[in-house]
Design a protein around this motif. Structure first.
Motif, mmCIF file in Angstrom:
data_model
loop_
_atom_site.group_PDB
_atom_site.id
_atom_site.type_symbol
_atom_site.label_atom_id
_atom_site.label_comp_id
_atom_site.label_asym_id
_atom_site.label_seq_id
_atom_site.Cartn_x
_atom_site.Cartn_y
_atom_site.Cartn_z
ATOM 1 N N THR A 165 -12.210 -1.321 8.493
ATOM 2 C CA THR A 165 -11.346 -2.551 8.625
ATOM 3 C C THR A 165 -11.501 -3.251 9.527
ATOM 4 O OG1 THR A 165 -9.489 -0.844 7.501
ATOM 5 C CG2 THR A 165 -8.706 -2.734 9.208
ATOM 6 N N ASP B 147 0.705 -1.272 0.359
ATOM 7 C CA ASP B 147 -0.030 -0.225 0.290
ATOM 8 C C ASP B 147 0.330 1.043 0.326
ATOM 9 O OD1 ASP B 147 -2.330 -1.970 0.065
ATOM 10 O OD2 ASP B 147 -3.012 -1.361 1.961
ATOM 11 N N ALA C 119 -5.647 5.614 4.766
ATOM 12 C CA ALA C 119 -5.515 4.160 4.586
ATOM 13 C C ALA C 119 -4.078 3.884 5.598
ATOM 14 C CB ALA C 119 -4.193 4.544 3.359
ATOM 15 N N ASP D 24 -17.439 1.019 2.517
ATOM 16 C CA ASP D 24 -16.223 1.828 2.162
ATOM 17 C C ASP D 24 -17.178 2.823 0.848
ATOM 18 O OD1 ASP D 24 -14.581 0.379 1.979
ATOM 19 O OD2 ASP D 24 -15.113 -1.453 0.885
ATOM 20 N N THR E 126 -6.948 -4.331 4.619
ATOM 21 C CA THR E 126 -7.313 -2.624 4.909
ATOM 22 C C THR E 126 -6.737 -2.675 3.102
ATOM 23 O OG1 THR E 126 -4.535 -2.670 4.001
ATOM 24 C CG2 THR E 126 -6.260 -1.813 6.279
ATOM 25 N N LEU E 127 -6.957 -1.723 2.166
ATOM 26 C CA LEU E 127 -7.533 -0.904 0.692
ATOM 27 C C LEU E 127 -6.365 0.343 0.871
ATOM 28 C CD1 LEU E 127 -11.261 -0.557 0.172
ATOM 29 C CD2 LEU E 127 -9.778 -1.999 -0.315
ATOM 30 N N PRO F 139 -8.532 3.783 0.379
ATOM 31 C CA PRO F 139 -9.675 4.193 0.991
ATOM 32 C C PRO F 139 -10.481 5.044 0.840
ATOM 33 C CG PRO F 139 -8.153 4.035 3.001
ATOM 34 C CD PRO F 139 -7.617 3.532 1.088
ATOM 35 N N ARG G 247 -13.527 -6.389 8.565
ATOM 36 C CA ARG G 247 -12.974 -6.956 7.061
ATOM 37 C C ARG G 247 -12.118 -8.017 7.951
ATOM 38 N NH1 ARG G 247 -12.043 -2.610 3.640
ATOM 39 N NH2 ARG G 247 -13.439 -3.842 1.656
#
Lengths: 148, 140
Positions: free
Chosen positions: B121, A74, A139, B88, B133-134, B137, B124
């Motif tokens: 998160t 990421d 993030a 999301d 995680t993305l 986001p 998930r």
């Protein structure tokens, strides 16, 4: 050399005048050889430095715990987009920012600090940068949560 | 600015509706506590947005009475999947307000985006969805 006669003084004056003339002829060229003052670093440079430091930290931590590798990915994605955005070249060597520790607790702390940087940068960012920096801040917060 | 904020309001309304529905399929105390906390936060965000949009004299569409769910919620797995999708979606709606806001409105938007990413998160992790995680986001 000691300047003790009129001839030598004239020579000196001539030399000075000659130099002045050269300077006039070439305009500011004489001073243009000076190195340009370094441009002020981009406001997002610290966000980029942290992304690289965190990516490196996760790489080291992933040796013992491979599940941590995705978080480093990421950060690498963030670094790549930030570098493109601010026109920076990504260093191939270790980042200049202090490397984050390898333990989960140290990484979590580094994520939280980095989230603060990105949050502050997002608040003052111009419209076209607000989204990308906002996502990076979110993030980092999500990473910190995942490491709890 | 207010178009994006009206869309964020619609996302918060949808989240409140979804939590009311998915909560029925959750049985463990941990899941339920989490779902109730999430729903309460979405209500707070909704109320604050209603006030802010009224102060801006922006028009908003009334919340629909019901929503077409993306899939049927029949058990814990589908309930957690919906919770993830809702958070999301909320993150996306708030992120979209960032470019057109500044000052306090942008701070609110960023904190709402960040909170939604954190809640997604947590869901998930509860649902054993990997990765938790993305990378981006809120990015559509």
């Amino acid at each position: 050399m000691v300047l003790d006669g009129p001839v030598k003084r004239r020579q000196l004056l001539g030399g000075v005048a000659g130099t002045a003339g050269l300077a006039t002829l070439t305009g500011c060229g004489l001073f243009g050889d000076d190195p340009e003052p370094a441009p002020a670093p981009d406001a997002l440079q610290p966000v980029l430095d942290e992304a690289l430091a965190l990516a490196a930290g996760y790489d080291r931590a992933a040796v013992a715990d491979p599940a941590l590798k995705v978080f480093g990915d990421d950060h690498r994605a963030h670094a790549a987009e930030l570098a493109k955005l601010i026109g920076a070249t990504l260093p191939s060597a270790a980042p200049s920012a202090p490397a984050a520790g390898n333990s989960k607790a140290a990484l979590r702390k580094a994520e939280q600090a980095a989230q603060k940087t990105a949050t502050a940068a997002c608040k003052t960012a111009p419209a076209e940068r607000a989204g990308i920096v906002g996502s990076i801040a979110a993030a980092r917060a999500a990473h910190a949560e995942a490491l709890r | 600015m207010s178009d994006a904020m009206a869309a964020a309001l619609a996302a918060e309304e949808a989240a409140i509706y979804a939590y009311g529905l998915l909560g029925v399929k959750l049985t463990s105390d941990g899941d339920l506590t989490e779902a109730r906390a999430c729903e309460a936060i979405h209500r707070d965000r909704r109320d604050a947005l209603v006030l802010r949009l009224a102060a801006l004299k922006a028009s908003t569409a009334p919340a629909p009475a019901g929503y077409q769910l993306p899939f049927e919620v029949t058990d814990r797995d589908s309930a957690l999947k919906l919770a993830i999708q809702v958070e999301d979606g909320v993150a996306q709606a708030w992120r979209a307000t960032l470019p057109s806001t500044e000052g306090g409105d942008r701070s609110t938007a960023l904190s709402a985006l960040t909170d939604a990413a954190v809640r997604a998160t947590r869901w998930r992790r509860r649902g054993n969805v990997s990765p938790v995680t993305l990378p981006w986001p809120g990015r559509p």
